[in-house]
Motif scaffolding. Structure first.
Motif, PDB file in Angstrom:
ATOM      1  N   THR A   1       0.946  -1.372  -0.053  1.00 26.05           N
ATOM      2  CA  THR A   1      -0.145  -0.221   0.030  1.00 26.05           C
ATOM      3  C   THR A   1       0.963   1.143  -0.057  1.00 26.05           C
ATOM      4  O   THR A   1       0.439   2.255  -0.619  1.00 26.05           O
ATOM      5  N   HIS A   2       2.036   1.310   0.777  1.00 25.95           N
ATOM      6  CA  HIS A   2       2.718   2.534   0.938  1.00 25.95           C
ATOM      7  C   HIS A   2       3.994   2.577  -0.234  1.00 25.95           C
ATOM      8  O   HIS A   2       4.837   3.372   0.325  1.00 25.95           O
ATOM      9  N   LEU A   3       3.952   1.653  -1.193  1.00 27.34           N
ATOM     10  CA  LEU A   3       5.080   1.661  -1.681  1.00 27.34           C
ATOM     11  C   LEU A   3       4.747   2.305  -3.061  1.00 27.34           C
ATOM     12  O   LEU A   3       3.499   2.318  -3.661  1.00 27.34           O
ATOM     13  N   PRO A   4       5.668   2.901  -4.009  1.00 27.53           N
ATOM     14  CA  PRO A   4       5.324   3.511  -5.254  1.00 27.53           C
ATOM     15  C   PRO A   4       4.868   2.196  -6.196  1.00 27.53           C
ATOM     16  O   PRO A   4       5.160   1.210  -5.930  1.00 27.53           O
ATOM     17  N   PRO A   5       4.023   2.770  -7.258  1.00 29.87           N
ATOM     18  CA  PRO A   5       3.524   1.861  -7.844  1.00 29.87           C
ATOM     19  C   PRO A   5       4.636   1.150  -8.722  1.00 29.87           C
ATOM     20  O   PRO A   5       5.579   1.776  -9.326  1.00 29.87           O
ATOM     21  N   LEU A   6       4.385  -0.263  -9.053  1.00 33.33           N
ATOM     22  CA  LEU A   6       5.112  -1.131  -9.861  1.00 33.33           C
ATOM     23  C   LEU A   6       4.707  -1.208 -11.333  1.00 33.33           C
ATOM     24  O   LEU A   6       3.582  -1.767 -11.384  1.00 33.33           O
ATOM     25  N   ILE A   7       5.207  -0.602 -12.424  1.00 34.76           N
ATOM     26  CA  ILE A   7       5.022  -0.860 -13.728  1.00 34.76           C
ATOM     27  C   ILE A   7       5.293  -2.272 -14.112  1.00 34.76           C
ATOM     28  O   ILE A   7       6.374  -2.630 -14.268  1.00 34.76           O
ATOM     29  N   LEU A   8       4.353  -3.108 -14.512  1.00 27.28           N
ATOM     30  CA  LEU A   8       4.333  -4.278 -15.186  1.00 27.28           C
ATOM     31  C   LEU A   8       4.072  -4.424 -16.640  1.00 27.28           C
ATOM     32  O   LEU A   8       2.967  -4.110 -16.977  1.00 27.28           O
ATOM     33  N   GLU A   9       5.022  -4.813 -17.566  1.00 32.72           N
ATOM     34  CA  GLU A   9       4.961  -4.737 -18.816  1.00 32.72           C
ATOM     35  C   GLU A   9       4.917  -6.244 -19.299  1.00 32.72           C
ATOM     36  O   GLU A   9       6.033  -6.597 -19.228  1.00 32.72           O
ATOM     37  N   VAL A  10       4.108  -6.910 -19.925  1.00 33.73           N
ATOM     38  CA  VAL A  10       4.176  -8.175 -20.418  1.00 33.73           C
ATOM     39  C   VAL A  10       4.417  -8.051 -22.075  1.00 33.73           C
ATOM     40  O   VAL A  10       3.816  -7.474 -22.904  1.00 33.73           O
ATOM     41  N   VAL A  11       5.766  -8.448 -22.459  1.00 39.43           N
ATOM     42  CA  VAL A  11       5.820  -8.341 -23.900  1.00 39.43           C
ATOM     43  C   VAL A  11       6.179  -9.707 -24.615  1.00 39.43           C
ATOM     44  O   VAL A  11       6.657 -10.908 -23.866  1.00 39.43           O
ATOM     45  N   THR A  12       5.149  -9.837 -25.560  1.00 42.49           N
ATOM     46  CA  THR A  12       5.517 -11.000 -26.425  1.00 42.49           C
ATOM     47  C   THR A  12       6.305 -11.031 -27.530  1.00 42.49           C
ATOM     48  O   THR A  12       6.190 -10.079 -28.311  1.00 42.49           O
ATOM     49  N   LEU A  13       7.041 -11.903 -27.829  1.00 43.11           N
ATOM     50  CA  LEU A  13       8.460 -12.031 -28.808  1.00 43.11           C
ATOM     51  C   LEU A  13       7.698 -12.920 -29.801  1.00 43.11           C
ATOM     52  O   LEU A  13       7.192 -13.939 -29.450  1.00 43.11           O
ATOM     53  N   THR A  14       8.016 -12.374 -30.854  1.00 42.82           N
ATOM     54  CA  THR A  14       7.712 -13.582 -32.117  1.00 42.82           C
ATOM     55  C   THR A  14       9.007 -13.419 -33.204  1.00 42.82           C
ATOM     56  O   THR A  14       9.557 -12.156 -33.311  1.00 42.82           O
ATOM     57  N   GLY A  15       9.035 -14.358 -34.286  1.00 44.45           N
ATOM     58  CA  GLY A  15       9.648 -13.982 -35.375  1.00 44.45           C
ATOM     59  C   GLY A  15      11.157 -13.562 -35.170  1.00 44.45           C
ATOM     60  O   GLY A  15      12.008 -14.243 -34.291  1.00 44.45           O
ATOM     61  N   SER A  16      11.709 -12.723 -35.626  1.00 37.73           N
ATOM     62  CA  SER A  16      13.069 -12.269 -35.610  1.00 37.73           C
ATOM     63  C   SER A  16      13.555 -11.920 -34.329  1.00 37.73           C
ATOM     64  O   SER A  16      14.710 -11.839 -33.939  1.00 37.73           O
ATOM     65  N   ASP A  17      12.514 -11.733 -33.381  1.00 35.53           N
ATOM     66  CA  ASP A  17      12.952 -11.383 -31.877  1.00 35.53           C
ATOM     67  C   ASP A  17      13.503 -12.565 -31.059  1.00 35.53           C
ATOM     68  O   ASP A  17      14.160 -12.435 -30.221  1.00 35.53           O
ATOM     69  N   LEU A  18      13.505 -13.818 -31.501  1.00 27.23           N
ATOM     70  CA  LEU A  18      13.659 -14.831 -31.167  1.00 27.23           C
ATOM     71  C   LEU A  18      14.928 -15.740 -31.887  1.00 27.23           C
ATOM     72  O   LEU A  18      15.309 -15.600 -32.916  1.00 27.23           O
ATOM     73  N   VAL A  19      15.840 -16.511 -30.858  1.00 28.72           N
ATOM     74  CA  VAL A  19      16.976 -17.026 -31.456  1.00 28.72           C
ATOM     75  C   VAL A  19      16.361 -18.626 -31.308  1.00 28.72           C
ATOM     76  O   VAL A  19      15.794 -19.110 -30.406  1.00 28.72           O
ATOM     77  N   GLU A  20      17.053 -19.434 -32.254  1.00 25.08           N
ATOM     78  CA  GLU A  20      17.040 -20.845 -32.089  1.00 25.08           C
ATOM     79  C   GLU A  20      17.621 -21.413 -30.978  1.00 25.08           C
ATOM     80  O   GLU A  20      18.889 -21.107 -30.646  1.00 25.08           O
ATOM     81  N   CYS A  21      16.908 -22.472 -30.307  1.00 24.09           N
ATOM     82  CA  CYS A  21      17.545 -23.127 -28.999  1.00 24.09           C
ATOM     83  C   CYS A  21      17.524 -24.622 -29.405  1.00 24.09           C
ATOM     84  O   CYS A  21      16.473 -25.164 -29.692  1.00 24.09           O
ATOM     85  N   LYS A  22      18.729 -25.345 -29.372  1.00 27.05           N
ATOM     86  CA  LYS A  22      18.667 -26.789 -29.392  1.00 27.05           C
ATOM     87  C   LYS A  22      18.785 -27.340 -28.123  1.00 27.05           C
ATOM     88  O   LYS A  22      19.340 -27.049 -27.118  1.00 27.05           O
ATOM     89  N   THR A  23      17.992 -28.554 -28.110  1.00 29.42           N
ATOM     90  CA  THR A  23      17.894 -29.056 -26.748  1.00 29.42           C
ATOM     91  C   THR A  23      19.187 -30.290 -26.777  1.00 29.42           C
ATOM     92  O   THR A  23      19.383 -31.120 -27.974  1.00 29.42           O
ATOM     93  N   THR A  24      20.140 -30.342 -25.897  1.00 25.65           N
ATOM     94  CA  THR A  24      21.087 -31.337 -26.027  1.00 25.65           C
ATOM     95  C   THR A  24      20.636 -32.464 -25.294  1.00 25.65           C
ATOM     96  O   THR A  24      19.938 -32.649 -24.508  1.00 25.65           O
ATOM     97  N   PRO A  25      21.603 -33.650 -25.628  1.00 23.49           N
ATOM     98  CA  PRO A  25      21.432 -34.759 -24.909  1.00 23.49           C
ATOM     99  C   PRO A  25      21.371 -34.665 -23.429  1.00 23.49           C
ATOM    100  O   PRO A  25      20.459 -35.404 -22.602  1.00 23.49           O
ATOM    101  N   ALA A  26      22.188 -34.004 -22.961  1.00 25.22           N
ATOM    102  CA  ALA A  26      22.246 -33.803 -21.397  1.00 25.22           C
ATOM    103  C   ALA A  26      20.698 -33.395 -20.925  1.00 25.22           C
ATOM    104  O   ALA A  26      20.388 -33.993 -19.820  1.00 25.22           O
ATOM    105  N   MET A  27      20.037 -32.279 -21.705  1.00 31.58           N
ATOM    106  CA  MET A  27      19.023 -31.922 -21.317  1.00 31.58           C
ATOM    107  C   MET A  27      17.936 -32.986 -21.179  1.00 31.58           C
ATOM    108  O   MET A  27      17.027 -33.041 -20.324  1.00 31.58           O
ATOM    109  N   ILE A  28      17.782 -33.620 -22.415  1.00 30.36           N
ATOM    110  CA  ILE A  28      16.766 -34.777 -22.690  1.00 30.36           C
ATOM    111  C   ILE A  28      16.989 -35.803 -21.342  1.00 30.36           C
ATOM    112  O   ILE A  28      16.003 -36.043 -20.900  1.00 30.36           O
ATOM    113  N   ARG A  29      18.294 -36.022 -20.945  1.00 30.11           N
ATOM    114  CA  ARG A  29      18.410 -36.975 -19.810  1.00 30.11           C
ATOM    115  C   ARG A  29      17.965 -36.280 -18.598  1.00 30.11           C
ATOM    116  O   ARG A  29      17.243 -37.295 -17.627  1.00 30.11           O
ATOM    117  N   ARG A  30      18.106 -35.189 -18.374  1.00 31.56           N
ATOM    118  CA  ARG A  30      17.622 -34.439 -17.170  1.00 31.56           C
ATOM    119  C   ARG A  30      16.155 -34.439 -17.185  1.00 31.56           C
ATOM    120  O   ARG A  30      15.358 -34.718 -16.178  1.00 31.56           O
TER     121      ARG A  30
END
Length: 312
Positions: free
Chosen positions: A144-173
């Motif tokens: 109540t007594h704190l300054p307002p917190l500005i929360l912004e939700v950003v949706t990313l698509t297309g060129s904003d994203l990079v490709e991520c590859k799943t490694t065998p170690a990740m699959i094992r985990r």
């Protein structure tokens, strides 16, 4: 909390009358006893040399008259998290045996390798019991007594994203974790890493504007990747820290370096860490002009993460 087990004897010799456990979720493990076999096969028990065991021992020191738990995430994951914390306050509240509590409130059953206690049952009754000895402060009341917190939700698509590859170690985990929740966790980790390009650009913009910036992501490896990329592109200080390479005290020291004394005087800089390591028990980041939460909350609520930046 990390030094509690090593100091328990000294703390009890002080004969405290009141004990307050801040961030009580650190003592959530129900495994607080070690069995000791004595003469003739007689079994006795002593407290484990762990955070939960030491907390239970301190709460039961003969001099202690009152015990209080403080936590914003008392129920961090499952109903089983509550038993040890309740028992710190009064062992009678949760019952003497964890197995009895687990069968009634965690839908526990005997599995092939022991008690399976990751479920929930009789939730309404548990909530009503908690209400009798818990004082709950809502998010709205706390801020109540704190300054307002500005929360912004950003949706990313297309060129904003990079490709991520799943490694065998990740699959094992993921396979070792088992079940759909492990798959969801893995997908959230990969989604956070796919935002790398956008995160770097956003941080550089903040630094150019003279701001301090915090980035919270998922994997330890992603923290290192972001740190390397930003160190190549800016002369501003870049701090990286995870639960794997820095303990709680080390993280608090980094906060002082990042924010400066007085707070906010250090100038533009970026602090990068995992949400798991930085999502609770961290003070000093309040007032940070910009924070980027790259990974959607997993076992920490969004309110808990935002609380690092909006707090007294």
């Amino acid at each position: 909390w990390p030094v509690l087990a090593a100091r328990i004897d000294a703390l009890c010799t002080w004969k405290p009358a009141r004990v307050i456990f801040d961030e009580s979720q650190y003592g959530k493990s129900h495994k607080v006893w070690d069995p000791i076999e004595g003469p003739g096969g007689a079994i006795t028990f002593k407290y484990k040399a762990t955070m939960s065991g030491a907390a239970a021992a301190l709460a039961r020191c003969p001099s202690v008259q009152e015990v209080a738990d403080l936590s914003a995430t008392m129920l961090q994951d499952r109903a089983r998290d509550l038993w040890a914390q309740i028992s710190m306050i009064d062992p009678r509240m949760a019952g003497k045996r964890y197995a009895d509590y687990a069968r009634w409130y965690c839908a526990a059953f005997q599995g092939e390798y022991g008690l399976v206690d990751d479920g929930s049952s009789n939730e309404i009754e548990l909530r009503e019991r908690m209400n009798t000895y818990c004082h709950r402060v809502t998010h709205a009341e706390a801020f109540t007594h704190l300054p307002p917190l500005i929360l912004e939700v950003v949706t990313l698509t297309g060129s904003d994203l990079v490709e991520c590859k799943t490694t065998p170690a990740m699959i094992r985990r993921v396979k070792a974790g088992g079940g759909p929740m492990a798959i969801l966790h893995h997908e959230l980790l990969m989604a956070a890493e796919a935002k790398t390009k956008w995160i770097v650009d956003a941080v550089l913009t903040a630094l150019e504007d003279g701001l301090q910036c915090v980035v919270l992501t998922g994997r330890v490896e992603h923290v290192a990747t972001l740190g390397t990329l930003l160190q190549e592109k800016t002369n501003a200080p870049v701090y990286t820290s995870t639960g794997a390479d820095t303990d709680l005290q080390g993280r608090m020291t980094l906060v002082e370096m990042f924010r400066g004394t007085p707070r906010g005087s250090a100038g533009p800089g970026v602090l990068i860490g995992t949400a798991q390591a930085w999502g609770d028990a961290i003070d000093g980041l309040q007032g940070t002009p910009e924070a980027l939460v790259a990974m959607l909350p997993w076992n920490l609520s969004l309110v808990q993460l935002l609380g690092r930046f909006s707090r007294l």
